[in-house]
Design a protein around this motif. Structure first.
Motif: not given
Ligand SMILES: Cc1cc2nc3c(=O)[nH]c(=O)nc-3n(C[C@H](O)[C@H](O)[C@H](O)COP(=O)(O)OP(=O)(O)OC[C@H]3O[C@@H](n4cnc5c(N)ncnc54)[C@H](O)[C@@H]3O)c2cc1C
Length: 412
Positions: A311-332
């Motif tokens: 449905l979205m052929p662009g998702l098959a690409t092998d050329k992509f950039w990655v960014a990671h983050g670390a959101p902080c979760l609380t007990p509630d």
């Protein structure tokens, strides 16, 4: 007079800290310093996918009016910010799409017309029209459309908020890592930095996943950083007029949301992955940068998105950039905002729970109101930073509490 004496120091220029600093100067505080080890929008905020909408309709059962109020505040805030700054702002709504009847139970709860009056149910044969021809929806089960939601570039938004702060007279100190708190007895009176001390009547720690490092063992903020990543394709001439998409029913355990949105002619996509390296930082020190996070999570996202490439052929690409983050979760899964009882002069704004771009403007306003002694514009009691007492003292404690509480859709 000591030129390094301010009224308020805000440590961390992500979405939360920059917004707190901006609202402090807007409230009339004259001498505010925003300090960052790198620069505005360089931490987890840079990796944000940029969804900003009325999530309180269905994101977490524990959320209430307070979250919804800051969400609508944030939509207005960004609409206004976009008139002065390029933040790739788009008012095109969010569409939540269920793969099948099982996934529908995760999506149906977003359709809450009491809290989101313009929410619409969308049938499969209507999805193509709602997405302006982008997506053939005939194979899906059903969807929910929230027209009032918006999208933007998270990193640009955080930098724009810091720029507004500077325009209004605030001082931004980039590349100035804070190495510890300065105290007299229990009271916090400033911060040590790699380039000399800074003193202030009040210190707000908004260091995201680094907050507990900044607090230096003096106080444990009950939040745990969990890794999350996004991918962006190369430019594909993706049209910019369709809603930001969230698909339910594609993660390995069926409960995560796979998002796909247009981002400057490219596709921006990701998903909260249930397995490693989501928990990579629970028992390990937070690295200075997230570049070295292993790519196992990206492979999980790739596996999930393979089912959508027809449905979205662009998702098959092998050329992509990655960014990671670390959101902080609380007990509630609610934020942590306000003074720390045991440390006069110390305030925090944290516990982003993966929605800090969305809630950052409102939380920053609340934080500024608390710091200046004003009445918060929303009921901020659910976010009282002292509400857990000393119940949690390590990331692992928080992670276990969260895992015990976690139902579907609570990965991030
Ligand atoms: C892949 C991904 C997608 C996401 N998508 C969305 C979304 O669509 N919508 C949404 O609302 N949220 C989203 N989020 C969550 C959102 O990005 C976070 O909630 C938000 O960025 C947290 O902001 P923050 O200010 O708390 O942290 P950060 O942005 O990490 O800011 C903390 C700052 O503190 C600074 N700092 C750290 N240590 C020190 C020190 N010792 N001295 C001085 N400065 C220091 C850092 O350099 C950093 O700039 C997403 C997150 C990820 C990773």
């Amino acid at each position: 007079m000591n030129t390094d004496q301010s009224d308020v120091i805000v440590v961390g220029a992500g979405a939360l800290g920059a917004s707190t600093a901006l609202h402090l100067v807007k409230a009339g505080v004259e001498n505010v310093v925003l300090v960052d080890k790198d620069g505005p929008g360089s931490g987890t905020s840079k990796a944000g996918a940029g969804f900003v909408g009325p999530l309180a309709a269905g994101w977490d059962a524990g959320w209430g009016r307070s979250e919804l109020d800051v969400e609508y505040f944030s939509i207005d805030f960004y609409s206004d910010l976009a008139t002065r700054h390029d933040i790739d702002f788009r008012h095109s709504g969010h569409l939540y799409i269920a793969r099948d009847a099982d996934a529908w139970k995760h999506v149906a709860k977003f359709h809450d017309t009491d809290t989101v009056p313009d929410s619409q149910l969308v049938e499969p044969d209507e999805i193509r029209a709602v997405t302006k021809g982008f997506l053939d929806g005939s194979s899906f089960h059903r969807a929910v459309f929230q027209p009032s939601a918006v999208q933007l570039s998270a990193g640009k938004a955080a930098r724009a908020i810091a720029a507004e702060f500077a325009t209004l007279g605030g001082r931004v100190e980039s590349r100035r890592p804070v190495t510890g708190l300065i105290k007299i007895g229990n009271a916090v009176t400033g911060v040590e930095t790699e380039h000399g001390p800074l003193y202030a009547d009040k210190v707000v720690v908004a260091g995201g996943s680094w907050s507990n490092t900044i607090l230096g063992g003096d106080y444990f903020l009950p939040q745990v950083p969990l890794v999350l990543s996004r991918m962006i394709t190369e430019p594909l001439n993706v049209p910019a007029n369709f809603p930001a998409l969230n698909f339910a029913g594609y993660s390995d355990d069926g409960s995560g949301l796979l998002w796909v949105r247009e981002d400057c002619g490219r596709l921006n996509w990701g998903m909260s992955y249930p397995d490693y390296p989501r928990d990579d930082l629970v028992d390990n020190p937070i690295p200075d940068r997230f570049d070295d996070i292993r790519l196992d999570g990206i492979f999980q996202v790739r596996r999930a998105s393979q089912s959508l490439t027809h449905l979205m052929p662009g998702l098959a690409t092998d050329k992509f950039w990655v960014a990671h983050g670390a959101p902080c979760l609380t007990p509630d899964r609610r934020a942590l905002i306000g003074p720390i009882d045991e440390r006069p002069g110390l305030y925090v704004v944290g516990g982003c729970n993966g929605v800090g771009i969305q809630h950052g403007p409102g939380w920053g306003k609340v934080a500024a109101e608390i710091v200046t002694g004003a009445t918060p514009f929303v009921d901020a009691r659910p976010w009282n930073a002292n509400r857990f007492g000393g119940l949690y003292s390590t990331n692992r404690d928080v992670f276990l509490a969260l895992s015990a509480r976690s139902g579907p859709m609570t990965h991030v």
